[in-house]
Design an enzyme around this catalytic site. Structure first.
Site, PDB file in Angstrom:
ATOM      1  N   GLY A 177       0.839   8.904 -51.856  1.00  0.00           N
ATOM      2  CA  GLY A 177       0.127   7.913 -51.054  1.00  0.00           C
ATOM      3  C   GLY A 177       1.010   7.453 -49.903  1.00  0.00           C
ATOM      4  O   GLY A 177       1.970   8.135 -49.533  1.00  0.00           O
ATOM      5  N   GLU A 238      -5.963   3.061 -56.274  1.00  0.00           N
ATOM      6  CA  GLU A 238      -4.527   2.835 -56.437  1.00  0.00           C
ATOM      7  C   GLU A 238      -4.281   1.963 -57.658  1.00  0.00           C
ATOM      8  O   GLU A 238      -4.745   0.824 -57.718  1.00  0.00           O
ATOM      9  CB  GLU A 238      -3.937   2.190 -55.180  1.00  0.00           C
ATOM     10  CG  GLU A 238      -4.076   3.092 -53.957  1.00  0.00           C
ATOM     11  CD  GLU A 238      -3.328   2.574 -52.745  1.00  0.00           C
ATOM     12  OE1 GLU A 238      -2.542   1.618 -52.904  1.00  0.00           O
ATOM     13  OE2 GLU A 238      -3.532   3.112 -51.650  1.00  0.00           O
ATOM     14  N   PHE A 267      -6.177  -9.857 -45.863  1.00  0.00           N
ATOM     15  CA  PHE A 267      -5.237 -10.982 -45.882  1.00  0.00           C
ATOM     16  C   PHE A 267      -4.574 -11.126 -44.519  1.00  0.00           C
ATOM     17  O   PHE A 267      -4.334 -10.135 -43.819  1.00  0.00           O
ATOM     18  CB  PHE A 267      -4.190 -10.782 -46.980  1.00  0.00           C
ATOM     19  CG  PHE A 267      -4.773 -10.856 -48.372  1.00  0.00           C
ATOM     20  CD1 PHE A 267      -4.860 -12.067 -49.030  1.00  0.00           C
ATOM     21  CD2 PHE A 267      -5.269  -9.720 -48.986  1.00  0.00           C
ATOM     22  CE1 PHE A 267      -5.414 -12.151 -50.294  1.00  0.00           C
ATOM     23  CE2 PHE A 267      -5.833  -9.787 -50.252  1.00  0.00           C
ATOM     24  CZ  PHE A 267      -5.905 -11.008 -50.913  1.00  0.00           C
TER      25      PHE A 267
END
Length: 288
Positions: A177, A238, A267
């Protein structure tokens, strides 16, 4: 022989399969299943049915665990779709020499789904018996694959677990990833799904993950990681496993979704994200 698509192998499906197992035992016969691939509704143009609650490999394992002796996977294609109910009985069921067919109350077969459990009785001409299983209800609702799909897309994991009689699971290979989780203090396993699953709503889940023969508790984010605005529309999977530090690239991982913790959201800073992940971890540990 229990016959049906059985996507999900939920409690209603298990009722049909269980009836076949009991009938087989009573008659001193092998218990079998006939199922179809691809999903008939996908072949008929309903694209959402290309994604499955229980892909074939998992379905086969479940059939085996339930005690089924043989499974016949019938390729559902345009030629099968055009078979009349009469021809389906003559060319498929009769040739297998079945003694008894068990199906759900809503089972249909043959061209345009014109065959029903009642017509199956008529078309058998006494060569095999037909048992029809009534709808399976739980808390006043009929257990169905459609309801499970809707519940997954609403993040209602509690209902999904209840209807399936087990946690919903997805699986795949752990791949490289972007390694952002490691820099945030929460390393994750990025999973590339191995089959076409019904994807639950984007969000954070409490999970149990099995890899290399061991099972671990953890959290999983399903979604597009809006905080990092990658522009990616395809969801990623994930998983952060608690008390785990092994290298598992290339390993197969199965993930059970135990509880939905919160929707995915963006966020304003990495500090805010890290603070939320810590809260997610604590909440997951309580759920697990």
């Amino acid at each position: 022989m229990a016959i049906g698509d059985f996507d999900g192998v939920h409690l209603g499906h298990q009722e049909v399969i269980g009836r076949a197992l009991r009938t087989a035992k009573k008659l001193g016969l092998k218990a079998s299943i006939m199922t179809f691939h691809p999903h008939p509704r996908a072949v008929m143009g309903q694209d959402k049915y290309t994604d499955l609650i229980t892909p074939m490999s998992k379905k086969m394992k479940m059939f085996e665990s339930l005690g089924v002796n043989h499974t016949y996977i019938v390729t559902f294609d345009a030629s099968l779709m055009r078979l009349s109910p009469e021809h389906f009985v003559d060319q498929v069921l009769d040739r297998l020499g079945v003694e008894s067919v068990i199906c759900g109350f809503d089972f249909t077969f043959g061209f345009q789904g014109k065959g029903t459990p009642d017509s199956l009785c008529e078309l058998s001409h006494g060569k095999f018996s037909v048992e029809v299983v009534r709808p399976f209800h739980m808390d006043g609702e009929k257990v169905s694959s459609t309801l499970i799909r809707e519940s997954l897309q609403q993040g209602d994991i509690e209902t999904v677990t209840r209807l399936l009689g087990r946690p919903y699971s997805i699986s795949g290979i752990v791949v490289d990833g972007e390694k952002r989780g490691r820099t945030l203090g929460f390393p994750t396993a990025n999973i590339q799904l191995d089959e076409s699953y019904v994807i639950p709503t984007n969000g954070v889940y409490a999970i149990k993950a099995s890899v290399k023969g061991e099972t671990y508790k953890g959290v999983m984010n399903i979604g597009v990681k809006p905080t990092f605005t990658t522009g990616e529309l395809k969801p990623s999977f994930e998983a952060h496993l608690f008390d785990f530090s092994e290298q598992i690239y290339g390993e197969h991982m199965n993930v059970e979704l135990i509880a939905f913790l919160r929707p995915e959201r963006k966020f304003s800073s990495l500090d805010d994200l890290v603070a939320q992940i810590k809260l997610d971890v604590e909440k997951a540990k309580n759920k697990l």
